[in-house]
Design a protein around this motif. Structure first.
Motif, mmCIF file in Angstrom:
data_model
loop_
_atom_site.group_PDB
_atom_site.id
_atom_site.type_symbol
_atom_site.label_atom_id
_atom_site.label_comp_id
_atom_site.label_asym_id
_atom_site.label_seq_id
_atom_site.Cartn_x
_atom_site.Cartn_y
_atom_site.Cartn_z
ATOM 1 N N VAL A 96 0.841 -1.179 0.000
ATOM 2 C CA VAL A 96 0.000 0.000 0.000
ATOM 3 C C VAL A 96 0.887 1.244 0.000
ATOM 4 N N PRO A 97 0.549 2.294 -0.789
ATOM 5 C CA PRO A 97 1.395 3.496 -0.828
ATOM 6 C C PRO A 97 1.537 4.176 0.535
ATOM 7 N N ARG A 98 0.493 4.073 1.353
ATOM 8 C CA ARG A 98 0.539 4.661 2.695
ATOM 9 C C ARG A 98 -0.380 3.860 3.608
ATOM 10 N N ALA A 99 -0.256 4.112 4.883
ATOM 11 C CA ALA A 99 -1.100 3.418 5.854
ATOM 12 C C ALA A 99 -2.559 3.842 5.673
ATOM 13 N N VAL A 100 -3.466 2.926 5.978
ATOM 14 C CA VAL A 100 -4.894 3.223 5.897
ATOM 15 C C VAL A 100 -5.276 4.154 7.041
#
Length: 567
Positions: A465-469
């Protein structure tokens, strides 16, 4: 009190004995279409037990509206009605003397009149006439007696050997073989080819057996108790092993332990216009509504894939957890306003079936019917004609943690089913379904579904994932399909079908590039062969183009053959 025979044909037993015996045309003549429209529900004659539902005895021939003194059989009929009292008319006060009677019917009428004559004074001529009739119909009377004796014996045997007075046993066994082609397991975009194990060039064999006990206490209600065992695999998507080939493409799923698969009770309300569903275990949202895919919505007789059965939005609660198969517990109602409009609604929470004793996961707010995971459905169905129907569906779901989350109904891509990894996820889903039975040999059905998902808490365990959810992230999941079925194709009882569509795809997400770039197109062709009333064989081919929504993956193609035994 003796039985009364309601006569609906030309019956002459005294003065008309000779003409009746001479004219064989009266034995087999069939009623005309107009006469059949006015006929009583029990063929030409109708025997009424006077203890239960007394049919008024005609005491005068004048009470029969269609009998006139000028009729050639008037005197004979008058004698039978007024002298012996063994002939009655139809409930509408008619005699219908122009209808023909079979020899069996005449024998039955004679037998009924004998009971009356034996208790009354009869002249020598009457007795001679009766004797002649007895001799003429001796064979028929013996046949009738034999039939009654045989029926009584069979009834006694059934009563002694019956399984239950309230329960019927219905079973199904499925054998299915599937051939997979060699190649890498499909991976989502951003993964490297080979990150997941190879599919392998192999053949698998699976089975599933189901026993259904159908119980009715009133004749209108139904208690369903189902037991099931099988070896069709389940899916563990949270472990990153979402199998886009087998579990999502083949419609079966079962556990290795024989156990309770489904337990539910349904009963009518509002003068049978409505039905209430109470499901203890094994329920799905599709239980409460019409999925509008009648020719294919059967894992034993319909589509070979889970995607081909019905719109995946109906399966948002059915989820897998470490190999344990979950379904729902809850309530539902369906109400039919008229022949055109129907509405259904239901509410389910996860429950374990298949003999597993795994506890249901709770949530931060608790568990139970209203404190944890759930799925609720409402659907309006409109059928302007008997051959055309439309459905508008809304599903609201909430799941606390993976791997219970399955917004793609466990078909489609990994990201469509887990748009936020293991973060608590809610979704509002809209669906459209239709079915058109163009003819007896061709039907067309289809659907589309879109889910608007929302992350209800932050999460970090999401692959690539590009960043944390973050709490409040949103995503959209889309699927659609068109299915053509061909009943009685080539041979009566057989059926061909072609299903084309896109399995659930993560169309967009607020998490940057975290989405499926391509549509995972599903193509399925099958042909069901009806061997007999209890056995069918269904070969088919299933192909997925751009599996995992990634055009870099090779197409997945498999051949499968299903044999279904119904009893």
């Amino acid at each position: 009190m003796k039985s009364l025979l309601v006569l609906g044909g030309t019956l002459v037993l005294s003065a008309l004995a000779a003409p009746v015996l001479a004219e064989e045309s009266l034995v087999s003549a069939a009623p005309t279409q107009g006469e059949a429209a006015n006929a009583a529900p029990f063929s030409t004659f109708q025997v009424v037990q006077t203890e239960d539902a007394e049919q008024p005895q005609v005491t005068s021939v004048s009470q029969l509206s269609d009998v006139q003194p000028t009729d050639w059989a008037f005197q004979a009929l008058q004698s039978l009605v007024e002298r012996y009292g063994c002939i009655a008319g139809y409930p509408d006060g008619t005699f219908r003397g122009n209808r023909a009677a079979t020899r069996y019917e005449l024998a039955a009428a004679l037998n009924a009149c004998l009971d009356q004559i034996s208790d009354r004074f009869a002249t020598k001529e009457d007795l001679e006439t009766v004797k002649a009739l007895q001799e003429e119909f001796k064979a028929e009377l013996a046949t009738l007696k034999g039939r009654v004796d045989g029926l009584e014996a069979r009834t006694a045997t059934l009563e002694a050997q019956q399984f239950s007075t309230t329960t019927k046993l219905v079973g199904e066994a499925i054998f299915q073989g599937t051939q997979f082609g060699a190649g890498n397991k499909p991976v989502p975009s951003g993964f490297r080819q080979g990150d997941r194990d190879d599919i392998g060039d192999n053949f698998t064999f699976n089975y599933r057996a189901t026993l259904n006990f159908l119980t009715s206490f009133t004749g209108k209600d139904l208690l369903i108790t189902s037991l099931q065992q099988g070896n069709f695999p389940t899916t563990d998507s949270a472990a990153g092993a979402f199998n886009a080939v087998l579990s999502t493409q083949v419609a079966q799923a079962s556990t290795s332990n024989m156990g309770l698969f489904y337990l539910g009770y349904r009963f009518p309300i509002f003068n049978d216009k409505g039905t209430v569903y109470a499901t203890a275990v094994g329920g799905e949202l599709s239980d409460f509504v019409d999925t509008l895919n009648p020719n294919l919505d059967s894992a034993g007789q319909g589509a070979l894939s889970a995607f081909g059965l019905r719109n995946p939005i109906y399966r948002q609660l059915s989820s897998f957890n470490g190999g344990s198969l979950f379904s729902g517990t809850g309530l539902g109602i369906n109400y039919k306003f008229n022949d055109q409009f129907n509405i259904g609604a239901g509410y389910l929470v996860p429950s374990v079936f298949g003999g597993q004793s795994v506890a249901v996961a709770g949530s931060a707010d608790g568990s139970g019917l209203f404190g944890g995971d759930y799925a609720a459905i409402a659907q309006l169905t409109f059928k302007p004609t008997k051959t055309l129907g439309f459905g508008l569906t809304y599903v609201r779901s909430y799941t606390e943690r993976a791997p219970n989350i399955g917004l793609g109904g466990y078909t489609g891509t990994t990201r469509a089913n887990l748009p936020f990894g293991n973060a608590p996820t809610s979704a509002n889903t809209a669906g459209f379904e239709f079915n058109w039975e163009a003819s007896k040999r061709f039907a067309l059905s289809g659907w589309a579904g879109i889910s608007f998902a929302r992350a209800e808490a932050a999460a970090t365990t999401v692959e690539r994932v590009p960043r944390a959810v973050a709490d409040g992230d949103d995503a959209r999941i889309l699927n659609f399909a068109l299915a053509a079925s061909f009943p009685d194709l080539f041979v009566p009882g057989n059926m061909g079908a072609l299903i084309v569509g896109s399995e659930p795809r993560l169309l967009s997400s607020s998490i940057g590039r975290y989405k499926d770039p391509n549509f995972p197109f599903h193509i399925e062709a099958l042909y069901r062969v009806k061997v007999n009333d209890n056995i069918s064989i269904t070969p088919g081919i299933i192909a997925v183009i751009n599996p995992e929504g990634n055009s870099n993956n090779d197409p997945v193609i498999l051949g499968t053959i299903r044999t279904t035994f119904s009893f």
